[in-house]
Design a protein around this motif. Structure first.
Motif, PDB file in Angstrom:
ATOM      1  N   ASP B  81     -10.825   9.190   0.503  1.00 53.49           N
ATOM      2  CA  ASP B  81     -10.718   8.914   1.953  1.00 53.49           C
ATOM      3  C   ASP B  81     -11.488   7.656   2.314  1.00 53.49           C
ATOM      4  O   ASP B  81     -11.052   6.858   3.149  1.00 53.49           O
ATOM      5  CB  ASP B  81     -11.275  10.091   2.754  1.00 53.49           C
ATOM      6  N   THR B  82     -12.668   7.505   1.666  1.00 54.85           N
ATOM      7  CA  THR B  82     -13.474   6.320   1.950  1.00 54.85           C
ATOM      8  C   THR B  82     -12.716   5.054   1.568  1.00 54.85           C
ATOM      9  O   THR B  82     -12.680   4.087   2.331  1.00 54.85           O
ATOM     10  CB  THR B  82     -14.794   6.407   1.167  1.00 54.85           C
ATOM     11  N   VAL B  83     -12.078   5.088   0.397  1.00 63.72           N
ATOM     12  CA  VAL B  83     -11.293   3.931  -0.021  1.00 63.72           C
ATOM     13  C   VAL B  83     -10.166   3.672   0.983  1.00 63.72           C
ATOM     14  O   VAL B  83      -9.884   2.536   1.350  1.00 63.72           O
ATOM     15  CB  VAL B  83     -10.707   4.151  -1.436  1.00 63.72           C
ATOM     16  N   GLU B  84      -9.570   4.762   1.462  1.00 61.47           N
ATOM     17  CA  GLU B  84      -8.474   4.619   2.414  1.00 61.47           C
ATOM     18  C   GLU B  84      -8.956   3.961   3.710  1.00 61.47           C
ATOM     19  O   GLU B  84      -8.289   3.084   4.262  1.00 61.47           O
ATOM     20  CB  GLU B  84      -7.882   6.004   2.702  1.00 61.47           C
ATOM     21  N   ILE B  85     -10.134   4.368   4.172  1.00 63.23           N
ATOM     22  CA  ILE B  85     -10.681   3.769   5.399  1.00 63.23           C
ATOM     23  C   ILE B  85     -10.978   2.294   5.172  1.00 63.23           C
ATOM     24  O   ILE B  85     -10.685   1.446   6.028  1.00 63.23           O
ATOM     25  CB  ILE B  85     -11.955   4.533   5.840  1.00 63.23           C
ATOM     26  N   VAL B  86     -11.546   1.979   3.992  1.00 66.47           N
ATOM     27  CA  VAL B  86     -11.856   0.578   3.705  1.00 66.47           C
ATOM     28  C   VAL B  86     -10.566  -0.251   3.671  1.00 66.47           C
ATOM     29  O   VAL B  86     -10.521  -1.373   4.185  1.00 66.47           O
ATOM     30  CB  VAL B  86     -12.636   0.459   2.376  1.00 66.47           C
ATOM     31  N   MET B  87      -9.488   0.340   3.142  1.00 66.39           N
ATOM     32  CA  MET B  87      -8.218  -0.388   3.130  1.00 66.39           C
ATOM     33  C   MET B  87      -7.683  -0.560   4.547  1.00 66.39           C
ATOM     34  O   MET B  87      -7.091  -1.592   4.877  1.00 66.39           O
ATOM     35  CB  MET B  87      -7.176   0.348   2.281  1.00 66.39           C
ATOM     36  N   ALA B  88      -7.897   0.455   5.386  1.00 71.03           N
ATOM     37  CA  ALA B  88      -7.473   0.332   6.786  1.00 71.03           C
ATOM     38  C   ALA B  88      -8.256  -0.770   7.485  1.00 71.03           C
ATOM     39  O   ALA B  88      -7.706  -1.522   8.301  1.00 71.03           O
ATOM     40  CB  ALA B  88      -7.671   1.670   7.497  1.00 71.03           C
ATOM     41  N   LEU B  89      -9.543  -0.882   7.140  1.00 72.58           N
ATOM     42  CA  LEU B  89     -10.359  -1.956   7.723  1.00 72.58           C
ATOM     43  C   LEU B  89      -9.865  -3.317   7.250  1.00 72.58           C
ATOM     44  O   LEU B  89      -9.821  -4.272   8.026  1.00 72.58           O
ATOM     45  CB  LEU B  89     -11.829  -1.769   7.343  1.00 72.58           C
ATOM     46  N   GLU B  90      -9.502  -3.383   5.965  1.00 71.66           N
ATOM     47  CA  GLU B  90      -8.944  -4.634   5.437  1.00 71.66           C
ATOM     48  C   GLU B  90      -7.741  -5.069   6.259  1.00 71.66           C
ATOM     49  O   GLU B  90      -7.600  -6.228   6.614  1.00 71.66           O
ATOM     50  CB  GLU B  90      -8.475  -4.441   3.989  1.00 71.66           C
ATOM     51  N   GLU B  91      -6.883  -4.079   6.544  1.00 77.03           N
ATOM     52  CA  GLU B  91      -5.667  -4.396   7.299  1.00 77.03           C
ATOM     53  C   GLU B  91      -6.013  -4.825   8.723  1.00 77.03           C
ATOM     54  O   GLU B  91      -5.459  -5.794   9.242  1.00 77.03           O
ATOM     55  CB  GLU B  91      -4.758  -3.172   7.303  1.00 77.03           C
ATOM     56  N   GLU B  92      -6.963  -4.096   9.334  1.00 72.34           N
ATOM     57  CA  GLU B  92      -7.319  -4.373  10.726  1.00 72.34           C
ATOM     58  C   GLU B  92      -7.916  -5.772  10.884  1.00 72.34           C
ATOM     59  O   GLU B  92      -7.577  -6.493  11.811  1.00 72.34           O
ATOM     60  CB  GLU B  92      -8.309  -3.299  11.203  1.00 72.34           C
ATOM     61  N   PHE B  93      -8.786  -6.153   9.960  1.00 73.75           N
ATOM     62  CA  PHE B  93      -9.482  -7.432  10.109  1.00 73.75           C
ATOM     63  C   PHE B  93      -8.876  -8.533   9.240  1.00 73.75           C
ATOM     64  O   PHE B  93      -9.455  -9.604   9.113  1.00 73.75           O
ATOM     65  CB  PHE B  93     -10.965  -7.263   9.781  1.00 73.75           C
ATOM     66  N   LYS B  94      -7.737  -8.259   8.616  1.00 77.97           N
ATOM     67  CA  LYS B  94      -7.034  -9.236   7.784  1.00 77.97           C
ATOM     68  C   LYS B  94      -7.930  -9.822   6.700  1.00 77.97           C
ATOM     69  O   LYS B  94      -8.014 -11.035   6.508  1.00 77.97           O
ATOM     70  CB  LYS B  94      -6.433 -10.348   8.634  1.00 77.97           C
ATOM     71  N   LEU B  95      -8.616  -8.930   5.983  1.00 76.68           N
ATOM     72  CA  LEU B  95      -9.509  -9.346   4.904  1.00 76.68           C
ATOM     73  C   LEU B  95      -8.937  -8.896   3.581  1.00 76.68           C
ATOM     74  O   LEU B  95      -8.009  -8.096   3.536  1.00 76.68           O
ATOM     75  CB  LEU B  95     -10.873  -8.673   5.058  1.00 76.68           C
ATOM     76  N   GLU B  96      -9.533  -9.395   2.508  1.00 73.31           N
ATOM     77  CA  GLU B  96      -9.304  -8.760   1.213  1.00 73.31           C
ATOM     78  C   GLU B  96     -10.682  -8.549   0.609  1.00 73.31           C
ATOM     79  O   GLU B  96     -11.325  -9.494   0.166  1.00 73.31           O
ATOM     80  CB  GLU B  96      -8.402  -9.613   0.324  1.00 73.31           C
TER      81      GLU B  96
END
Lengths: 133, 122
Positions: B81-96
C-alpha cells in the motif's frame, strides 16, 4: 518512459533471498504503475476507469500471491507478471481484455444493477461469479 | 592557435552588467521565460495535495490523516500500500522517484518533505 524500458527487459538471475525477491516485486509493481498512463492512452480507458483504480487492481494482483515465500516461485510469478505487462503494453491484447480483467473483473463480470436482477437465482449468481477469473 | 586567441579575447571582453527594470520599476531578476519550474509550489500546497492523495486511497480512513501520520504504524497499511501511495504521489506531482528514495518514504511527513524539496515537483 516505462514502456520503453519494458522493451529492453531481460530475464534476471534468480533472486538469492526472500528480501531480494521482495524488492524485485516492488520494482515490478512500480514499473506497472509507471506504464498505467500509457495503457490508459493506448486502450482509451479514460471513460471506464481512473489510473488509481488500475493501480489498485495491479496491487490486488500482486497481493493475491502475498502468501508465497519461496524466492523461486516469486521469481516465476514476477516473470509471468512481466509477460502480462508486456502483452498489455505491446497491445497484444484488446480493450475488452483489459476492461474484463482489470476494470470489471474485480467485482465479478455480472453485476446486479437492475431491479430484475434481484430475482436471479443464487445458483446462477454463483455460476457467473465462478466462471470468470 | 584558435584556443589561445579565444582565451585572449575572453580575458579582455567585459559585458556591462545592467539591471533590467520593467515598466513598473520592479527588478526582473529571476524570470526565466518558457520555463515551467519557476513557480515552485508552496509548502501549504504540497501538504494539502499530499493529504488529498492519501485520503483518496481506498483503504485509508480520511479522518485519521494528518501531516505527521505514518502509513504503516498509524494507518494500518502494508508495504505494498505504501508503494501504491508513493506511486500516486508520483502521478500527482509529475515526478519519478528513484527506487532507493521511494523506499524511504514511509510517512506523510517524509512524503511532504521529499516532494517539497524536489525541484521538479509541480
Amino acid at each position: 518512459m516505462a514502456h520503453i524500458m519494458l522493451k529492453k527487459l531481460k530475464v534476471p538471475a534468480n533472486s538469492g533471498s526472500l528480501e531480494e525477491a521482495r524488492s524485485r516485486t516492488f520494482e515490478f509493481f512500480r514499473m506497472c504503475c509507471r506504464s498505467i498512463p500509457h495503457i490508459m492512452e493506448i486502450y482509451n480507458l479514460y471513460d471506464v476507469v481512473t489510473p488509481s483504480q488500475l493501480r489498485s487492481a495491479a496491487a490486488a494482483e500482486v497481493r493475491k500471491n502475498s502468501n508465497v515465500t519461496n524466492p523461486k516461485v516469486i521469481d516465476m510469478l514476477l516473470f509471468k507478471g512481466t509477460e502480462e505487462l508486456m502483452n498489455i503494453v505491446n497491445q497484444s491484447k484488446q480493450r475488452h481484455h483489459i476492461v474484463g480483467q482489470y476494470v470489471v473483473g474485480n467485482q465479478g463480470l455480472v453485476q446486479d444493477l437492475a431491479a430484475k436482477d434481484q430475482d436471479t437465482s443464487n445458483f446462477l449468481k454463483n455460476f457467473y461469479g465462478s466462471n470468470y477469473s | 592557435m584558435a584556443s589561445a586567441l579565444r582565451s585572449a579575447i575572453l580575458r579582455h571582453i567585459r559585458v556591462p552588467a545592467t539591471q533590467v527594470v520593467s515598466a513598473n520599476g520592479s527588478r526582473l531578476t529571476a524570470v526565466r521565460l518558457m520555463s515551467s519550474h519557476d513557480d515552485h509550489i508552496t509548502k501549504d500546497e504540497v501538504i494539502n495535495r499530499v493529504l488529498d492523495v492519501v485520503k483518496c486511497f481506498p483503504k485509508v480512513d480520511p479522518s485519521k490523516v494528518t501531516p505527521e501520520v505514518h502509513f504503516e504504524k498509524d494507518l494500518g497499511l502494508d508495504s505494498l500500500d505504501t508503494v501504491e501511495i508513493v506511486m500516486a504521489l508520483e502521478e500527482e506531482f509529475k515526478l519519478e522517484i528513484p527506487d532507493k528514495e521511494a523506499v524511504r518514504i514511509e510517512s506523510c511527513e517524509q512524503a511532504i518533505e521529499y516532494v517539497y524539496n524536489h525541484p521538479m515537483s509541480s
